[in-house]
Motif scaffolding. Sequence first.
Motif, PDB file in Angstrom:
ATOM      1  N   GLY A  87       0.859  -1.049   0.009  1.00  0.00           N
ATOM      2  CA  GLY A  87      -0.047  -0.241  -0.178  1.00  0.00           C
ATOM      3  C   GLY A  87       0.659   1.181   0.022  1.00  0.00           C
ATOM      4  O   GLY A  87       1.879   1.117  -0.524  1.00  0.00           O
ATOM      5  N   ASN A  88       0.270   2.275   0.522  1.00  0.00           N
ATOM      6  CA  ASN A  88       0.933   3.540   0.665  1.00  0.00           C
ATOM      7  C   ASN A  88       1.413   4.068   1.921  1.00  0.00           C
ATOM      8  O   ASN A  88       0.578   3.751   2.996  1.00  0.00           O
ATOM      9  CB  ASN A  88       0.162   4.480  -0.010  1.00  0.00           C
ATOM     10  CG  ASN A  88      -0.311   4.241  -1.547  1.00  0.00           C
ATOM     11  OD1 ASN A  88       0.639   3.691  -2.104  1.00  0.00           O
ATOM     12  ND2 ASN A  88      -1.488   4.691  -2.148  1.00  0.00           N
ATOM     13  N   LEU A  89       2.242   5.064   1.989  1.00  0.00           N
ATOM     14  CA  LEU A  89       2.646   5.650   3.446  1.00  0.00           C
ATOM     15  C   LEU A  89       2.429   6.965   3.336  1.00  0.00           C
ATOM     16  O   LEU A  89       3.191   7.601   2.740  1.00  0.00           O
ATOM     17  CB  LEU A  89       3.974   5.007   3.806  1.00  0.00           C
ATOM     18  CG  LEU A  89       4.646   5.896   5.099  1.00  0.00           C
ATOM     19  CD1 LEU A  89       3.655   5.220   6.515  1.00  0.00           C
ATOM     20  CD2 LEU A  89       6.261   5.471   5.334  1.00  0.00           C
ATOM     21  N   LEU A 117      -4.709  -6.548   9.368  1.00  0.00           N
ATOM     22  CA  LEU A 117      -5.547  -5.210   9.744  1.00  0.00           C
ATOM     23  C   LEU A 117      -5.063  -4.081   9.383  1.00  0.00           C
ATOM     24  O   LEU A 117      -5.816  -3.034   9.262  1.00  0.00           O
ATOM     25  CB  LEU A 117      -5.846  -5.498  11.094  1.00  0.00           C
ATOM     26  CG  LEU A 117      -6.446  -6.725  11.961  1.00  0.00           C
ATOM     27  CD1 LEU A 117      -6.619  -6.408  13.157  1.00  0.00           C
ATOM     28  CD2 LEU A 117      -7.935  -6.870  11.187  1.00  0.00           C
ATOM     29  N   LEU A 118      -3.852  -4.080   8.680  1.00  0.00           N
ATOM     30  CA  LEU A 118      -3.250  -2.641   8.360  1.00  0.00           C
ATOM     31  C   LEU A 118      -4.249  -2.240   7.087  1.00  0.00           C
ATOM     32  O   LEU A 118      -4.360  -2.987   6.278  1.00  0.00           O
ATOM     33  CB  LEU A 118      -1.821  -2.971   7.853  1.00  0.00           C
ATOM     34  CG  LEU A 118      -0.974  -3.197   8.996  1.00  0.00           C
ATOM     35  CD1 LEU A 118       0.462  -3.389   8.444  1.00  0.00           C
ATOM     36  CD2 LEU A 118      -0.983  -1.981   9.886  1.00  0.00           C
ATOM     37  N   PRO A 119      -4.411  -0.749   7.173  1.00  0.00           N
ATOM     38  CA  PRO A 119      -5.362  -0.311   5.832  1.00  0.00           C
ATOM     39  C   PRO A 119      -4.452  -0.146   4.676  1.00  0.00           C
ATOM     40  O   PRO A 119      -3.254  -0.217   4.731  1.00  0.00           O
ATOM     41  CB  PRO A 119      -5.612   1.084   6.405  1.00  0.00           C
ATOM     42  CG  PRO A 119      -4.830   1.554   7.558  1.00  0.00           C
ATOM     43  CD  PRO A 119      -4.176   0.034   7.961  1.00  0.00           C
ATOM     44  N   ASP A 120      -4.883   0.135   3.531  1.00  0.00           N
ATOM     45  CA  ASP A 120      -4.108   0.399   2.278  1.00  0.00           C
ATOM     46  C   ASP A 120      -3.117   1.447   2.424  1.00  0.00           C
ATOM     47  O   ASP A 120      -2.359   1.559   1.895  1.00  0.00           O
ATOM     48  CB  ASP A 120      -5.036   0.428   0.904  1.00  0.00           C
ATOM     49  CG  ASP A 120      -5.698  -0.711   0.768  1.00  0.00           C
ATOM     50  OD1 ASP A 120      -5.420  -2.001   1.117  1.00  0.00           O
ATOM     51  OD2 ASP A 120      -6.654  -0.855   0.091  1.00  0.00           O
ATOM     52  N   VAL A 121      -3.527   2.499   3.286  1.00  0.00           N
ATOM     53  CA  VAL A 121      -2.894   3.751   3.437  1.00  0.00           C
ATOM     54  C   VAL A 121      -2.583   3.664   4.749  1.00  0.00           C
ATOM     55  O   VAL A 121      -3.387   3.969   5.749  1.00  0.00           O
ATOM     56  CB  VAL A 121      -3.719   4.731   2.848  1.00  0.00           C
ATOM     57  CG1 VAL A 121      -2.582   6.197   3.183  1.00  0.00           C
ATOM     58  CG2 VAL A 121      -3.950   4.748   1.163  1.00  0.00           C
ATOM     59  N   LEU A 122      -1.518   3.824   5.177  1.00  0.00           N
ATOM     60  CA  LEU A 122      -0.742   4.130   6.531  1.00  0.00           C
ATOM     61  C   LEU A 122      -0.617   5.478   6.639  1.00  0.00           C
ATOM     62  O   LEU A 122       0.153   5.979   6.175  1.00  0.00           O
ATOM     63  CB  LEU A 122       0.370   3.298   6.668  1.00  0.00           C
ATOM     64  CG  LEU A 122       0.359   1.934   6.454  1.00  0.00           C
ATOM     65  CD1 LEU A 122       1.863   1.210   6.966  1.00  0.00           C
ATOM     66  CD2 LEU A 122      -0.572   1.257   7.597  1.00  0.00           C
ATOM     67  N   SER A 123      -1.370   5.996   7.511  1.00  0.00           N
ATOM     68  CA  SER A 123      -1.078   7.382   8.086  1.00  0.00           C
ATOM     69  C   SER A 123      -0.106   7.384   9.234  1.00  0.00           C
ATOM     70  O   SER A 123      -0.461   7.126  10.100  1.00  0.00           O
ATOM     71  CB  SER A 123      -2.374   8.179   8.372  1.00  0.00           C
ATOM     72  OG  SER A 123      -3.370   8.140   7.230  1.00  0.00           O
ATOM     73  N   ALA A 124       1.044   8.259   9.044  1.00  0.00           N
ATOM     74  CA  ALA A 124       1.994   8.056  10.163  1.00  0.00           C
ATOM     75  C   ALA A 124       2.318   9.479  10.616  1.00  0.00           C
ATOM     76  O   ALA A 124       2.171  10.509   9.760  1.00  0.00           O
ATOM     77  CB  ALA A 124       3.361   7.661   9.503  1.00  0.00           C
TER      78      ALA A 124
END
Length: 227
Positions: A87-89, A117-124
């Motif tokens: 996915g994307n970060l 359970l991680l979403p496609d976009v990780l918001s960090a």
Amino acid sequence: MEKVVCLTCGDIGFPEVRVFCNNCKDCALHRYCLDGPVIFTEEVIWLCEDCDEETGPCPMTDSETDDSITSEDDFKARPILDANWSGNLRFGDNTINGLMAHLSDLVCPKVWKETELLPDVLSADLLPRSEVWPDSFKKDGPTNKNIALYLFPEYEGPSMDALDNLIVEVIHAEAALRVVTENAQLLIFPSTLLPIQHQKFDSKNYLWGVFRKKQTSNETNYVVTQC
């Protein structure tokens, strides 16, 4: 002078009956304050609440090792070939597309479950490393056995360049990335914090992560001391 007290009874007690956390080596309980029968003649392996609830690779105990294996490299973690997440970060105004997370081959089943359970976009959030550095790393530092997952670019090109730039930024700023997941926090660090023999993959630095339970505002360090 700081004195370690028992986390259960709050007393210093007798040093010879204290059992220290097998991981962080800072927290202690009296043998007679542990759950179960009181054992004075055998080694007791105990983990404090902070270390026990930290979600990461399973430690390898002496009973699980083969006596014929003597090299530390034989126990080193390796990324599983197939990616467990892609996915994307996203951090701040920046987004890195086309990332893959490969789990370590030493992780516990609960890490597998959390990764699913991680979403496609990780918001960090990009934070000072000191704010999120796990207590269990403060004494001896992390090793490759602490790695839950490795973050690699999915393909060469802009994705790889953006990831390389992020790694440089995190190293120079002494920063870390924190992603809040459904049940935990994913803390992401640069490989330069690992022992030197584990700092490069395919001749390049990389990012690695470990899961930790969510922190609440009223949580405190489990190391209890008094002057």
